[in-house]
Scaffold this active site. Structure first.
Site, PDB file in Angstrom:
ATOM      1  N   GLU A  57      28.260  53.310  47.135  1.00 34.80           N
ATOM      2  CA  GLU A  57      27.420  53.840  48.210  1.00 34.80           C
ATOM      3  C   GLU A  57      25.957  53.444  48.030  1.00 34.80           C
ATOM      4  OE1 GLU A  57      30.433  57.270  47.354  1.00 34.80           O
ATOM      5  OE2 GLU A  57      29.552  55.579  46.276  1.00 34.80           O
ATOM      6  N   CYS A  85      30.092  61.299  45.305  1.00 38.58           N
ATOM      7  CA  CYS A  85      29.629  62.216  44.262  1.00 38.58           C
ATOM      8  C   CYS A  85      28.305  62.841  44.723  1.00 38.58           C
ATOM      9  CB  CYS A  85      29.436  61.458  42.943  1.00 38.58           C
ATOM     10  SG  CYS A  85      28.034  60.320  42.954  1.00 38.58           S
ATOM     11  N   CYS A  88      25.404  60.273  45.231  1.00 39.60           N
ATOM     12  CA  CYS A  88      25.561  59.482  46.453  1.00 39.60           C
ATOM     13  C   CYS A  88      25.397  60.346  47.697  1.00 39.60           C
ATOM     14  CB  CYS A  88      26.907  58.774  46.445  1.00 39.60           C
ATOM     15  SG  CYS A  88      27.007  57.511  45.142  1.00 39.60           S
TER      16      CYS A  88
END
Length: 149
Positions: A57, A85, A88
């Site tokens: 990302e 996560c 990101c």
């Protein structure tokens, strides 16, 4: 889901295979503008780059921001093979990307803590769509981690 969304998720899956070639966790990401044109893409390369922030990302966001010559990606959508996560997710938030599509669910991400509404969640003006090509994305991850053991 529209055909263009499926095509973009397929693109992200193909990028995840590039991570596999590098012995990285197989995650791929694509960012599309309002017209559905790809303006950024990335795949996990933390080990290769010796950089813990080189998640798919983040790599895609960096490319898209350079292409747009702007730190904001208003109107863009992000397609990634694994639920983002926290790092990101924060980067996505700071860019202003409002639509996130992902394949596999993460054990550590908490966007979908309550699996009751497993495929779509509105959160602070952001729209998360999970489980897209979930089987294929899960298979990539499971096979990768099986080989590590």
């Amino acid at each position: 889901m529209k055909n263009i969304d499926n095509d973009l998720m397929d693109y992200a899956i193909n990028l995840a295979f590039k991570s596999l070639e590098l012995n990285e966790v197989p995650v791929g990401c694509v960012i599309a503008d309002e017209d559905g044109s790809v303006i950024g893409y990335g795949y996990n390369s933390s080990i290769k780059n010796s950089d813990p922030t080189s998640h798919a990302e983040i790599m895609a966001i960096r490319m898209a921001c350079k292409k747009k010559k702007n730190q904001r990606l208003i109107g863009c959508s992000l397609y990634v093979t694994l639920e983002p996560c926290k790092m990101c997710e924060a980067a996505i938030h700071f860019t202003g990307i409002k639509k996130v599509y992902f394949g596999a669910y993460s054990q550590s991400a908490k966007i979908f803590e309550n699996k009751k509404n497993k495929y779509h969640k509105e959160l602070n003006g952001y729209s998360f769509h999970g489980g897209i090509n979930e089987k294929e994305c899960n298979k990539l991850l499971k096979n990768f981690f099986k080989k590590l053991r």
